[in-house]
Structure formats: C-alpha cells, structure tokens
Design an enzyme around this catalytic site. Structure first.
Site, PDB file in Angstrom:
ATOM      1  N   LEU A  14      36.641  43.884  15.180  1.00  0.00           N
ATOM      2  CA  LEU A  14      37.380  42.702  15.610  1.00  0.00           C
ATOM      3  C   LEU A  14      36.587  41.857  16.598  1.00  0.00           C
ATOM      4  CD1 LEU A  14      40.910  44.284  16.196  1.00  0.00           C
ATOM      5  CD2 LEU A  14      40.238  42.761  14.313  1.00  0.00           C
ATOM      6  N   SER A  15      36.994  40.613  16.743  1.00  0.00           N
ATOM      7  CA  SER A  15      36.427  39.761  17.779  1.00  0.00           C
ATOM      8  C   SER A  15      36.710  40.408  19.134  1.00  0.00           C
ATOM      9  CB  SER A  15      37.090  38.383  17.712  1.00  0.00           C
ATOM     10  OG  SER A  15      36.601  37.548  18.724  1.00  0.00           O
ATOM     11  N   SER A  87      33.033  40.388   9.758  1.00  0.00           N
ATOM     12  CA  SER A  87      33.004  40.773   8.342  1.00  0.00           C
ATOM     13  C   SER A  87      34.270  41.558   7.986  1.00  0.00           C
ATOM     14  CB  SER A  87      31.724  41.533   7.985  1.00  0.00           C
ATOM     15  OG  SER A  87      31.414  42.558   8.875  1.00  0.00           O
TER      16      SER A  87
END
Length: 182
Positions: A14-15, A87
């Site tokens: 995750l970000s 991704s």
C-alpha cells in the site's frame, strides 16, 4: 564482472507501507557490498516514462507493464533493479514476473496495516481519498490484491527498515543472486 546476477526485486504494498524507503535501504546494503543496483519508483518513472498515464485500472496496468519491461532491460544488463510501486493487481505483477527468468525475480510484499499507512501519509493522500477528492485510491476506493506467494514478506510496522532490508538481502543470498558474506 559484477559478481551478481541481474535481477528484479519487486516491492509491492500500500501507499505509505515503506516500499521506496525499504528499496533504498536494500540498495544501500548492496552498494556497501559493492553491487550494481538501481531503484525504479514513482519519482523517476511517473514523471518521465509514464507521465501520460493516470490511475484508472487500465493506466495502472500499463504503468506496471512498462515498469516490468524497463526492469527486464536493467536485469539483462546485469543490474539488480528494485521496483517500488503499489502494483495493486496480482495479474500485473505476474505479468512482470513472466518477463524475467524465474530465478531472477524476487517479489517482496511490504505488508503494513492500512491504519499505519494512513498515519505515515505525509502528503495527505489517504485523507483526500477518504473525503472523495481522489478517485480510485488503492486501499480506499480501489482494491489491493496482496501477493499469494511472495519470496519474502516484511512487516514495516513490526520491524525496523534495517531489519526488513536484511531479510530481503538474506533472500537474495539464498536465491543465489548475490554471494554471501560480501
């Protein structure tokens, strides 16, 4: 010449999970061991090669396809290339893996709870996504599919970046991509 095998180390998560931070820490360890590396991340790919892409599912797929192709070129030249991108889709990561010789692709799942990622969010992206200002934000309004069988999983909420980097390097040694004890 390089005392290493050209390979792709694919960081996904995750970000705010710590992908780029970890990729840079692994790069630092490998540099100290005198290995030739390169890190591909949003800062050097989204502003050039992929500046014409947005964040729709189709654009995300194309973004990862291009990154996979560039990473393959680096690996073919003998470089250990690290890609640090959310991704979010398994199929896209599998497509990148298929480009690279099986024994030269290492998927690193940077596992970090969503609440910790949100706490780390210096750009306020999660807050904007929760307010509806950012559409298709991974983990909030767009899906993230965790890897099913990554070569290594590290939890950046539970371990230090240095411990996570050592786990990745240990995996590279075990895979025969870099020699032990360098």
């Amino acid at each position: 010449l390089l005392n290493q095998k050209g390979s792709v180390i694919w960081f996904t998560g995750l970000s705010g999970s710590g992908k780029s931070t970890l990729a840079n820490a692994v790069e630092q360890v490998l540099h100290q061991q005198r290995h030739h590396t390169y890190v591909l991340d949003g800062d050097n790919v989204r502003h050039g090669l992929n500046k014409n892409l947005g964040f729709s599912p189709e654009d995300r797929e194309e973004n990862i396809r291009r990154i996979g192709e560039v990473a393959k070129l680096f690996a073919d030249a003998g470089t250990i290339v690290m890609t640090a991108f959310i991704s979010p889709y398994c199929a896209d990561r599998d497509q990148a893996r298929a480009l690279i010789a099986e024994d030269r692709f290492v998927e690193v799942f940077v596992d970090c709870p969503l609440d910790v990622c949100e706490e780390r969010d210096t750009k306020g992206l999660y807050k904007k996504a929760r307010a509806g200002e950012i559409k298709e934000f991974t983990g909030i309004s767009a899906p993230y599919e965790p890897p099913l069988n990554p070569e290594v999983t590290v939890n950046t909420a539970a371990l230090s970046i240095e411990e996570c980097a050592q786990a990745v390097v240990k995996t590279l040694v075990k895979a025969g991509l870099v020699p032990a004890g360098n």
